[in-house]
Design an enzyme around this catalytic site. Sequence first.
Site, PDB file in Angstrom:
ATOM      1  NE  ARG A 126      -2.514  -1.284   3.384  1.00  0.00           N
ATOM      2  CZ  ARG A 126      -2.196  -2.391   4.041  1.00  0.00           C
ATOM      3  NH1 ARG A 126      -2.393  -3.563   3.487  1.00  0.00           N
ATOM      4  NH2 ARG A 126      -1.701  -2.337   5.258  1.00  0.00           N
ATOM      5  CD  GLU A 152      -0.100  -3.732  12.834  1.00  0.00           C
ATOM      6  OE1 GLU A 152      -1.004  -3.284  12.126  1.00  0.00           O
ATOM      7  OE2 GLU A 152       1.089  -3.478  12.633  1.00  0.00           O
TER       8      GLU A 152
END
Length: 170
Positions: free
Chosen positions: A58, A95
């Site tokens: 992205r 994460e």
Amino acid sequence: MNFKDYIRVIPDFPQPGIRFKDITTLLQNGPVYKEAIEQLKQLIQDKEIDVIAGPEARGFVIGAPLATALGVGFIPIRKSGKLPGETIEADYGLEYGKDRLAMHKDAIKPGQKVLIADDLLATGGTIQTSVDLIKQLGGEIVGAAFLIELTYLDGRSKFEGFDVVSLVQY
């Protein structure tokens, strides 16, 4: 413009407890996407920038149009095994897991001023790895620009010495 109105939040993706910020709903709206790039450009246009680097995937959809808007080059930072030339590589944590990034060894000339652009600043692992790769090649980081920042994960605190900007904060 409230860009949050165009970002879909998907609970429990890619694993339970993660609230994934899906920018595809923003990207598919041409005028909104264009305005997001224009606003990011305004935030960083006073910086001296030779090239913009964006991590896969992205970071490409934020970094490449931002580079075009500024009239500078774009350098893709890819996942391991995706670049055809000689590369340098480094591991990083997400994460919700781990991955590995790579850059062509000749992507950045020593002393070039580099802005990193990506869709999201979370824990800062992807961007720290990008910074490390760029510095290995002799690039000078002048800043980082994000569409979204997850302030509760405090990724910004990992970066001293250059400005970090974001359009949307959660």
